[in-house]
Design a protein around this motif. Structure first.
Motif, PDB file in Angstrom:
ATOM      1  N   VAL A 167       0.847  -1.192   0.000  1.00 56.90           N
ATOM      2  CA  VAL A 167       0.000   0.000   0.000  1.00 56.90           C
ATOM      3  C   VAL A 167       0.884   1.244   0.000  1.00 56.90           C
ATOM      4  CG1 VAL A 167      -1.755   1.243   1.326  1.00 56.90           C
ATOM      5  CG2 VAL A 167      -1.745  -1.255   1.339  1.00 56.90           C
ATOM      6  N   PRO A 168       0.571   2.250  -0.850  1.00 62.32           N
ATOM      7  CA  PRO A 168       1.321   3.509  -0.788  1.00 62.32           C
ATOM      8  C   PRO A 168       1.148   4.141   0.588  1.00 62.32           C
ATOM      9  CG  PRO A 168      -0.219   3.503  -2.660  1.00 62.32           C
ATOM     10  CD  PRO A 168      -0.481   2.276  -1.852  1.00 62.32           C
ATOM     11  N   LEU A 169       2.221   4.714   1.114  1.00 66.63           N
ATOM     12  CA  LEU A 169       2.214   5.231   2.472  1.00 66.63           C
ATOM     13  C   LEU A 169       2.853   6.610   2.524  1.00 66.63           C
ATOM     14  CD1 LEU A 169       1.687   4.402   5.503  1.00 66.63           C
ATOM     15  CD2 LEU A 169       4.078   3.704   5.547  1.00 66.63           C
ATOM     16  N   GLU A 170       2.208   7.525   3.240  1.00 68.85           N
ATOM     17  CA  GLU A 170       2.802   8.821   3.553  1.00 68.85           C
ATOM     18  C   GLU A 170       3.300   8.729   4.992  1.00 68.85           C
ATOM     19  OE1 GLU A 170       0.611  12.487   2.701  1.00 68.85           O
ATOM     20  OE2 GLU A 170      -0.830  11.203   1.652  1.00 68.85           O
ATOM     21  N   VAL A 171       4.499   9.202   5.240  1.00 67.38           N
ATOM     22  CA  VAL A 171       5.058   9.203   6.587  1.00 67.38           C
ATOM     23  C   VAL A 171       5.009  10.630   7.128  1.00 67.38           C
ATOM     24  CG1 VAL A 171       7.084   8.742   8.014  1.00 67.38           C
ATOM     25  CG2 VAL A 171       6.572   7.260   6.053  1.00 67.38           C
ATOM     26  N   GLY A 174      -4.066   5.203  -0.251  1.00 63.75           N
ATOM     27  CA  GLY A 174      -3.223   4.354   0.579  1.00 63.75           C
ATOM     28  C   GLY A 174      -3.431   4.642   2.052  1.00 63.75           C
ATOM     29  N   ALA A 175      -2.330   4.957   2.749  1.00 57.72           N
ATOM     30  CA  ALA A 175      -2.401   5.158   4.196  1.00 57.72           C
ATOM     31  C   ALA A 175      -1.408   6.235   4.619  1.00 57.72           C
ATOM     32  CB  ALA A 175      -2.088   3.850   4.922  1.00 57.72           C
ATOM     33  N   LEU A 206      -1.439   4.209  12.152  1.00 57.37           N
ATOM     34  CA  LEU A 206      -1.748   4.187  10.724  1.00 57.37           C
ATOM     35  C   LEU A 206      -3.154   4.701  10.528  1.00 57.37           C
ATOM     36  CD1 LEU A 206      -0.544   0.699   9.426  1.00 57.37           C
ATOM     37  CD2 LEU A 206       0.245   2.932   8.643  1.00 57.37           C
ATOM     38  N   GLU A 207      -3.370   5.531   9.505  1.00 56.63           N
ATOM     39  CA  GLU A 207      -4.698   6.014   9.160  1.00 56.63           C
ATOM     40  C   GLU A 207      -4.964   5.705   7.696  1.00 56.63           C
ATOM     41  OE1 GLU A 207      -5.049   9.946  12.033  1.00 56.63           O
ATOM     42  OE2 GLU A 207      -4.514  10.233   9.928  1.00 56.63           O
ATOM     43  N   ALA A 208      -6.211   5.326   7.396  1.00 61.65           N
ATOM     44  CA  ALA A 208      -6.627   5.049   6.017  1.00 61.65           C
ATOM     45  C   ALA A 208      -8.130   5.259   5.921  1.00 61.65           C
ATOM     46  CB  ALA A 208      -6.262   3.623   5.624  1.00 61.65           C
ATOM     47  N   GLU A 209      -8.660   5.262   4.705  1.00 64.67           N
ATOM     48  CA  GLU A 209     -10.109   5.393   4.534  1.00 64.67           C
ATOM     49  C   GLU A 209     -10.813   4.237   5.228  1.00 64.67           C
ATOM     50  OE1 GLU A 209     -12.111   6.489   0.923  1.00 64.67           O
ATOM     51  OE2 GLU A 209     -10.249   7.332   0.154  1.00 64.67           O
ATOM     52  N   TRP A 233      -7.122  -5.117   3.501  1.00 64.86           N
ATOM     53  CA  TRP A 233      -5.694  -5.441   3.486  1.00 64.86           C
ATOM     54  C   TRP A 233      -5.351  -6.599   4.417  1.00 64.86           C
ATOM     55  CZ3 TRP A 233      -4.295   0.285   4.799  1.00 64.86           C
ATOM     56  CH2 TRP A 233      -4.595   1.108   3.705  1.00 64.86           C
ATOM     57  N   GLY A 234      -6.304  -7.028   5.229  1.00 60.77           N
ATOM     58  CA  GLY A 234      -6.034  -8.076   6.212  1.00 60.77           C
ATOM     59  C   GLY A 234      -5.355  -7.559   7.463  1.00 60.77           C
TER      60      GLY A 234
END
Length: 129
Positions: free
Chosen positions: A28-32, A51-52, A103-106, A113-114
């Motif tokens: 998954v694409p990730l922003e840090v 992504g997240a 972690l945050e995501a929609e 994603w499991g």
């Protein structure tokens, strides 16, 4: 053990559940968001997430002034998921004692994603840090 120094940037989140062969999990694409400014802004004002986002260090979040519901996963220092919650806008999430990263995501993305309690994730850096 040396403490890792995180920087704002992009990376890839690797989710490999129990029994999944190495490399066969979800990427998954990730922003840090590691700086105070980036963590404070987080996902505020966005109407979608690609992504997240990883907030580090962090042990809790809020969804005040957010436009969309989000999934929140609390991770310990070894990136093992200790809790997963879906939060509607205008909520305050209680801090988790063992949490070092969030972690945050929609909303709904993490289940796809499991990502659940006990799963360990990996962060594959793409900004050379």
């Amino acid at each position: 053990m040396r403490r890792r120094r995180w920087r704002d940037g992009t990376a890839t989140l690797a989710v490999e559940g129990p029994g999944t062969p190495p490399g066969a999990g979800v990427r998954v694409p990730l922003e840090v968001a590691a700086s105070y400014r980036a963590r404070s802004k987080g996902l505020l004002g966005r109407s979608a997430v690609d992504g997240a986002m990883l907030l580090t260090p962090a042990s809790g979040v809020h969804t005040f002034r957010m436009r969309i519901p989000i999934d929140v996963a609390y991770l310990d220092r070894r990136f093992t998921v200790v809790a997963v919650r879906t939060m509607r806008p205008g909520r305050l999430g209680l801090p988790r004692l063992r949490s070092r990263h969030v972690l945050e995501a929609e909303a709904g993305a993490m289940a796809g994603w499991g990502l659940r309690v006990g799963v360990r994730v990996e962060i594959e850096e793409s900004y050379g840090g």
